[in-house]
Design a protein around this motif. Sequence first.
Motif, PDB file in Angstrom:
ATOM      1  N   UNK A  34       0.700  -0.951   0.592  1.00  0.00           N
ATOM      2  CA  UNK A  34      -0.605  -0.281   0.025  1.00  0.00           C
ATOM      3  C   UNK A  34       0.810   1.272  -0.050  1.00  0.00           C
ATOM      4  N   UNK A  35       1.601   1.454  -1.195  1.00  0.00           N
ATOM      5  CA  UNK A  35       2.565   2.319  -0.979  1.00  0.00           C
ATOM      6  C   UNK A  35       2.201   2.775  -2.927  1.00  0.00           C
ATOM      7  N   UNK A  36       2.201   5.072  -3.218  1.00  0.00           N
ATOM      8  CA  UNK A  36       1.676   5.004  -4.509  1.00  0.00           C
ATOM      9  C   UNK A  36       3.491   5.345  -4.985  1.00  0.00           C
ATOM     10  N   UNK A  37       3.644   4.411  -5.655  1.00  0.00           N
ATOM     11  CA  UNK A  37       4.986   3.926  -6.412  1.00  0.00           C
ATOM     12  C   UNK A  37       5.787   5.514  -7.202  1.00  0.00           C
ATOM     13  N   UNK A  38       4.281   6.406  -8.561  1.00  0.00           N
ATOM     14  CA  UNK A  38       5.235   6.910  -8.856  1.00  0.00           C
ATOM     15  C   UNK A  38       4.331   8.314  -8.284  1.00  0.00           C
ATOM     16  N   UNK A  39       5.351   9.058  -8.406  1.00  0.00           N
ATOM     17  CA  UNK A  39       5.344  10.863  -7.864  1.00  0.00           C
ATOM     18  C   UNK A  39       5.131  12.064  -9.180  1.00  0.00           C
ATOM     19  N   UNK A  40       4.819  12.852  -9.615  1.00  0.00           N
ATOM     20  CA  UNK A  40       5.212  13.687 -10.061  1.00  0.00           C
ATOM     21  C   UNK A  40       4.556  14.702  -9.429  1.00  0.00           C
TER      22      UNK A  40
ATOM     23  N   UNK B 187      10.265   7.584  -3.199  1.00  0.00           N
ATOM     24  CA  UNK B 187      11.383   7.451  -2.107  1.00  0.00           C
ATOM     25  C   UNK B 187      11.981   9.006  -2.009  1.00  0.00           C
ATOM     26  N   UNK B 188      10.909   9.815  -1.960  1.00  0.00           N
ATOM     27  CA  UNK B 188      10.893  11.293  -1.357  1.00  0.00           C
ATOM     28  C   UNK B 188      12.478  12.330  -0.847  1.00  0.00           C
ATOM     29  N   UNK B 189      12.927  11.936   0.368  1.00  0.00           N
ATOM     30  CA  UNK B 189      14.288  12.535   0.435  1.00  0.00           C
ATOM     31  C   UNK B 189      15.995  11.939   0.472  1.00  0.00           C
ATOM     32  N   UNK B 190      16.229  10.884  -0.797  1.00  0.00           N
ATOM     33  CA  UNK B 190      16.946  10.175  -0.300  1.00  0.00           C
ATOM     34  C   UNK B 190      17.772  10.619  -1.824  1.00  0.00           C
ATOM     35  N   UNK B 191      17.997  11.964  -1.712  1.00  0.00           N
ATOM     36  CA  UNK B 191      18.736  12.905  -2.737  1.00  0.00           C
ATOM     37  C   UNK B 191      20.427  12.999  -1.988  1.00  0.00           C
ATOM     38  N   UNK B 192      21.253  12.803  -2.592  1.00  0.00           N
ATOM     39  CA  UNK B 192      22.665  13.144  -2.075  1.00  0.00           C
ATOM     40  C   UNK B 192      23.186  13.974  -2.982  1.00  0.00           C
ATOM     41  N   UNK B 193      22.863  15.343  -2.567  1.00  0.00           N
ATOM     42  CA  UNK B 193      23.812  16.707  -2.765  1.00  0.00           C
ATOM     43  C   UNK B 193      25.578  16.509  -2.826  1.00  0.00           C
ATOM     44  N   UNK B 194      25.797  16.757  -3.822  1.00  0.00           N
ATOM     45  CA  UNK B 194      27.280  17.136  -4.051  1.00  0.00           C
ATOM     46  C   UNK B 194      27.965  18.408  -3.918  1.00  0.00           C
ATOM     47  N   UNK B 195      26.769  18.937  -4.731  1.00  0.00           N
ATOM     48  CA  UNK B 195      27.192  20.693  -4.645  1.00  0.00           C
ATOM     49  C   UNK B 195      25.941  21.505  -4.752  1.00  0.00           C
ATOM     50  N   UNK B 196      26.109  22.968  -4.378  1.00  0.00           N
ATOM     51  CA  UNK B 196      24.708  23.625  -4.362  1.00  0.00           C
ATOM     52  C   UNK B 196      25.442  24.517  -4.545  1.00  0.00           C
ATOM     53  N   UNK B 197      26.636  24.524  -5.274  1.00  0.00           N
ATOM     54  CA  UNK B 197      26.474  26.316  -6.137  1.00  0.00           C
ATOM     55  C   UNK B 197      26.470  26.996  -4.798  1.00  0.00           C
ATOM     56  N   UNK B 198      27.506  27.288  -3.472  1.00  0.00           N
ATOM     57  CA  UNK B 198      27.914  28.193  -2.933  1.00  0.00           C
ATOM     58  C   UNK B 198      26.790  28.395  -1.621  1.00  0.00           C
ATOM     59  N   UNK B 199      26.177  28.115  -1.840  1.00  0.00           N
ATOM     60  CA  UNK B 199      24.516  28.131  -1.151  1.00  0.00           C
ATOM     61  C   UNK B 199      24.141  27.769  -0.132  1.00  0.00           C
ATOM     62  N   UNK B 200      22.626  29.043   0.508  1.00  0.00           N
ATOM     63  CA  UNK B 200      22.453  28.604   1.882  1.00  0.00           C
ATOM     64  C   UNK B 200      21.098  28.423   1.457  1.00  0.00           C
TER      65      UNK B 200
ATOM     66  N   UNK C 235      21.246   0.732   3.743  1.00  0.00           N
ATOM     67  CA  UNK C 235      21.037   1.826   4.102  1.00  0.00           C
ATOM     68  C   UNK C 235      20.209   2.537   5.333  1.00  0.00           C
ATOM     69  N   UNK C 236      18.969   2.582   4.407  1.00  0.00           N
ATOM     70  CA  UNK C 236      17.961   2.833   4.427  1.00  0.00           C
ATOM     71  C   UNK C 236      17.092   2.237   5.344  1.00  0.00           C
ATOM     72  N   UNK C 237      16.971   0.853   4.498  1.00  0.00           N
ATOM     73  CA  UNK C 237      15.993  -0.150   4.457  1.00  0.00           C
ATOM     74  C   UNK C 237      14.652   0.168   3.818  1.00  0.00           C
ATOM     75  N   UNK C 238      14.275   0.835   2.802  1.00  0.00           N
ATOM     76  CA  UNK C 238      13.775   1.347   1.866  1.00  0.00           C
ATOM     77  C   UNK C 238      14.098   0.131   0.628  1.00  0.00           C
ATOM     78  N   UNK C 239      12.596  -0.609   0.387  1.00  0.00           N
ATOM     79  CA  UNK C 239      12.619  -1.415  -0.796  1.00  0.00           C
ATOM     80  C   UNK C 239      12.857  -1.042  -2.073  1.00  0.00           C
ATOM     81  N   UNK C 240      12.794   0.293  -2.499  1.00  0.00           N
ATOM     82  CA  UNK C 240      13.291   0.889  -3.706  1.00  0.00           C
ATOM     83  C   UNK C 240      13.331   1.799  -3.934  1.00  0.00           C
ATOM     84  N   UNK C 241      14.009   2.959  -4.965  1.00  0.00           N
ATOM     85  CA  UNK C 241      14.272   3.933  -5.245  1.00  0.00           C
ATOM     86  C   UNK C 241      14.325   4.960  -6.310  1.00  0.00           C
ATOM     87  N   UNK C 242      14.828   5.762  -6.051  1.00  0.00           N
ATOM     88  CA  UNK C 242      13.816   7.187  -7.004  1.00  0.00           C
ATOM     89  C   UNK C 242      15.165   7.140  -8.407  1.00  0.00           C
TER      90      UNK C 242
END
Length: 591
Positions: free
Chosen positions: A314-320, A434-447, A345-352
Amino acid sequence: MTSSPSTYDKQPSVPLPPGSRVWLGAEAWQQLDDAARRAAGSRAPVVAVDCYPGVDVAAVVAELSEALPAYAVIDMEGAAKPIEQIDALIGRSLTDDRVFGVMSHFTLDEFYVEAELDALATAVADSGTPTILVGWGAALVPVATDVLVLADLARWEIQQRQRRGATNWHTDNAGEDNLRKYKRGFFVEWRTADRHKRTLFDRVDFVLDTNTSVREAGLITGDAFRGALEHAATAPLRVVPFFDPGVWGGQWMKERLDLDPSADNYAWCFDCVPEENSLLLEADGRVVEIPAMDLVLTQPRALLGEKTFARFGAEFPIRFDFLDTMEGGNLSLQVHPLTDYMLDTFGMHYTQDESYYLLDAAPGAEVYLGIKSGTDPDAMVAALEAATDGEHPFIAEEFVNTFPARKHDHFSIPAGTVHASGANAMVLEISATPFIFTFKLWDWGRVGIDGIPRPIHLEHGRKNIQWDRDTEWVTENLIDQVEVIREGDGVREERTGLHGLEFIEVRRHWFDTEAALDTDGTVNVLNLVEGDVVEVASPTGAFEPYRVHYAETFIVPASVGPYLIRRTVDSTSETFATVVASVRGTRITDN
């Protein structure tokens, strides 16, 4: 960029069953009293108001005490374990990371002292006084109740309250970093709450909307709630979109979707993320707001389809969602975890896994995608690490490919691929959920817009970057992948993605008058990416025609089967196009 009058519906609703009522404020409390006294007969009635974590329990207690003075109104959360014990219990799921935890599997009873729940039940039973038990887990109190109420709350509203200083459940963390508040909700509280809520759906007598102030809360019967969701799973629908600013946010949505013109920008729109979005249930001009996730949890087979439900539960697997950088800035350079890393690592059974569909683009817009051929991984990682000191900017173009981005282009981005949307693009992001599983590598020096540096995840990122996804591989596999499936009778159907490593299939239909589609047993998620207005119709008249405007995302449940998308009598566009996403391998005809 020019603006025109917007037809985008920001408050779509789902009808409640015929004859349903929405009671507001004082009339809602009177309805509770009447129902409880009818059920109790000559006994003193007992009501349980089971609240989603984030509901202002103190405000509910105060309002009910004032409105129903004959009742003893009790905050049953006093039976919860001390927060130090709960923190120790959930600590492994929360971790020390600012953003990421581990998916938890707690049940709500683990947060309570059983003996105190028993004592509370005995006291209520012996009192002979009309009583209302209020709190997250009120249904856990082992006493016979005459009326059970679910006081529900959408996660987006919880997040807004937390930004204004609200705490997590039973904590004293008003001033804590909002990312850490969200983490506690996402990995622990909301998982536990949904697990608990699923035990209540079939037996609640009323549902209370607590997204507004308690004094204005709307109430519907449990039968109306269940009937509305059962109907919603048989016809096209939209969830309620929400919009949020960001450091890279643009101006397209503000102008084209008629948003607050005083806002600096809008970066995101979640237009189909049921775990975050709401549903509005409407009767006679009155609405109650509930989490859209309630539909997924109560109607998973009809909504998702048997095969999709079997695969994801019971999860909605598609995100727009929308990513607006028009007159804004680049998104962070990022990578998503591989499935094995996500699970381990996070216990989530599919990825983004995801993709960028260009709803619009200004001249010069581009997408960052994949590693430049010949790049030395150690040199790139070293440059990323050096950039974390704020004094040695990472020159992304030296290591990462850039490709021109034009309207209606579609870029596939399987997990492990370095990517970012550049400025001056309006992206319809079609992805897994899966929402928040984004690994930022570089953010152009911003806050961030809160003035706090946005988190960088180099340690996670370097373990997931697929270095062989170089210029040649990306060009061959992720760029210009349009394949014509059929053409004729005024319809052109194309496969636009995604890559074979991703589980989402995306088709685009161009048409002048109408296009015939079929869910074929799995949920369809669509967006009208070209044209002003269409309607979704049933060839058998199974549901009323459903109007959709430009840029609106809509869901066609698996149970619908064949459906038509066609111009309306007031359509003025000559050509229309929709993109439709579904889960590969889950159609009835798939072997």
